[in-house]
Design an enzyme around this catalytic site. Sequence first.
Site, PDB file in Angstrom:
ATOM      1  N   ASP A 143      36.844   7.093 -10.462  1.00  0.00           N
ATOM      2  CA  ASP A 143      36.661   6.048  -9.756  1.00  0.00           C
ATOM      3  C   ASP A 143      35.542   4.903 -10.457  1.00  0.00           C
ATOM      4  O   ASP A 143      35.567   4.785 -11.481  1.00  0.00           O
ATOM      5  CB  ASP A 143      35.436   7.004  -9.041  1.00  0.00           C
ATOM      6  CG  ASP A 143      35.607   7.003  -7.082  1.00  0.00           C
ATOM      7  OD1 ASP A 143      34.913   5.552  -7.360  1.00  0.00           O
ATOM      8  OD2 ASP A 143      35.598   7.809  -6.703  1.00  0.00           O
ATOM      9  N   HIS A 207      30.596   3.864  -4.513  1.00  0.00           N
ATOM     10  CA  HIS A 207      32.168   4.860  -4.491  1.00  0.00           C
ATOM     11  C   HIS A 207      32.000   6.130  -4.925  1.00  0.00           C
ATOM     12  O   HIS A 207      32.048   7.193  -4.103  1.00  0.00           O
ATOM     13  CB  HIS A 207      33.156   4.137  -4.430  1.00  0.00           C
ATOM     14  CG  HIS A 207      34.490   4.507  -3.646  1.00  0.00           C
ATOM     15  ND1 HIS A 207      35.396   5.520  -4.205  1.00  0.00           N
ATOM     16  CD2 HIS A 207      34.925   4.201  -2.414  1.00  0.00           C
ATOM     17  CE1 HIS A 207      36.721   5.745  -3.882  1.00  0.00           C
ATOM     18  NE2 HIS A 207      36.512   5.340  -2.415  1.00  0.00           N
ATOM     19  N   SER A 533      38.806   8.500   1.028  1.00  0.00           N
ATOM     20  CA  SER A 533      38.760   8.516   0.200  1.00  0.00           C
ATOM     21  C   SER A 533      37.169  10.029  -0.187  1.00  0.00           C
ATOM     22  O   SER A 533      36.996  10.008  -1.074  1.00  0.00           O
ATOM     23  CB  SER A 533      38.198   7.130  -0.232  1.00  0.00           C
ATOM     24  OG  SER A 533      38.460   5.798  -1.373  1.00  0.00           O
TER      25      SER A 533
END
Length: 742
Positions: A143, A207, A533
């Site tokens: 990520d 994220h 996600s």
Amino acid sequence: MARPISSLCLLLLSLIYTLLSSHRISGAVSGADGRKEYIVYMGDKPLGDFSAAAAHTNLLQQVFGSEIASDSLLYSYKRSFNGFVVKLTEEEMKQLEGMDGVVSIFPNGKKKLHTTRSWDFIGFTQQVNRTTIESDVIIGVLDTGIWPESDSFKDTGFGPPPTKWKGTCQGLSNFTCNNKIIGASYYRSDGAFSPEDLQTPRDSRGHGTHTASTAAGGVVSMASLSGFGLGTARGGVPSARIAVYKICWSDGCFDADILAAFDDAIADGVDIISLSVGDSTPKNYFADSIAIGAFHAMKNGILTSTSAGNDGPDFGSITNFSPWSLSVAASTIDRNFSTKVQLGDNKVYEGISINTFEPTGMYPLIYGGNAPNITGGFTANTSRFCTKNSLNPNLVKGKIVLCEALSTGAGAFLAGAAGAVMADRGTKDSASPFPLPVSYLGAADGSSIASYLSSTSNATASILKSTQVNDTLAPFVAAFSSRGPNRATLDILKPDLAAPGVHILAAWPPISPISGVEGDSRSVQYNMQSGTSMACPHATAAAAYIKTFHPTWSPAAIKSALMTTALPMSAEKNQDAEFAYGTGQINPLKAVDPGLIYDADKIDYVNFLCGQGYTNQTLQLVTGDNSVCSSTIIATAWDLNYPSFALSSTTFESITGKFSRTVTNVGSAVSTYKATVTGAPTGLQIQVVPDTLSFTSVGQKLSFVLEVKGSVDNGIVSSSLVWNDGVHQVRSPIVVFVVVIN
């Protein structure tokens, strides 16, 4: 469950498009000589001593001679599979494409990034039974990196990393690992960092921190986003270890770096790989970095959990669909956020957003179409949507702007607006934070506000702080979640299942903007995000949870347990049915004891690939052994031992398909399962032979055939096969759909 054709408009899929050739996609230009970056995939890692860089350099010199630039070879994959990243002209690429030993060549393309309440919502409470080996499970998160100082990643009570761990911590002076985050690396094959990129595994975008804490974050009480979602934040497996592989930067996530991270993660000893990243267009299995990496992970006993994508609700929008990985759709949980807009005439309209700003009175209201940034080359046709730089700051500063489309809010924010009212016909099933006060309304309410604007020269408005409301329709799959079918193989149902992916609260770097818009200076420790996600790490954690009870189970066995125990979802709430949610909503507690599993290993996938048209030579390179396709048995997707059934047809009549399956008993040693087909649509006959399976031992395998034949009068119909022994209900969806060939 049949749906009318009108609600589907049928599935208009071009079989030419389904071929998914990616060679004509342009790579990133790397220099004035017109060379582009390509990935040369060469299959499995050769046995014995192997110097990857030397072998790859020799190959290039054999083809192009010594004149090829010394800096053309950018990266060699060497730990878990074989391949390299190289700068080539298109002519050079074509020369190399036909060389022995080369499986595929494809551009170094760019992919994109696709909890207090969510775990409780699916019945996975903090008090669930756990094993003592949870702390031996290592989750590899590919990520944007991680914020190691977050409370979610404290290592209090953790011992040293498991002895199987072979990775490293690529930390610098401002980044350290601990006994929770046991490894961290970052990848950028071309070395082209932007000024805003942190050249460490540290996360500045949020994220990666969010997904890692959703999967394996520790227990943190009183977590919230400015009071929203207040409660105890925790990952699904809070005692598991985290290994971080930073592959995404300010300009995206490149295939070369994704493969480099897979190469290391497999060799490092991770147990599960979590990847909330995907492409915008589907590709062939061995022209896609995620499918390639997941295949080699599978060969090494590692399940890869992937996000379905955020390009829904269009049919065929899913891009992470390899049968050896888990594809996860995003479902809602029982919370939403209401944000009211009060006008100067005292009328109130209710929209959605996650608005943390307290109202400070009434502001002048202006229509975006009346405030174009003319000097910037924008007209009313653009400024009405309030896109970035389209608004005239002199006209909108200190005012609330009415916009005719949903956006990030950057346009109004950077122009100095006091707020934005966005209105269009889009779905309102997921709210987001914005860099300024925002409410997202329906088109009809937007028209009413526009009428008010035109009725007075002194229009004013105020956007109130959001309130959290109960979503009684949950769970259903969010509109943004990418839909099936699987364009590479229509008869492998994708996505596999759904997991919570809307309004998920998880850890966040304090330096990352809440809204993702630069200039948003609010700093928080926890943030609320939506997307597949966010769904992916829920499934990752559930897979890791199963592995703590069944450490020897294969990736396919874990995946089967998750799929066959998933809670059925409503086709009335999700008109795309199984193409939206796969087998249903994830149910980790049930998945630990599935009764039966549909297992598969490398040989099963090789046979599947034979049926997809791959040659012996290609398969031997990919597998690193002497795998060959049978000359007598022509395998089809129907023969892969998959936990769901999909049958595509080009006609409404004379539909037929025969599926061969083998189930393994992992429940009671002596047990008898009876097959039931539920919800069989009119016109289809579905038969299971034999319809009774009697087991005498754990681990025993028995086979059956499921045959579908008949006709349909709708574009998609579905039913379910359930094997029931009185304790376990092993459920698999059966989906039949019509494809119109363009």
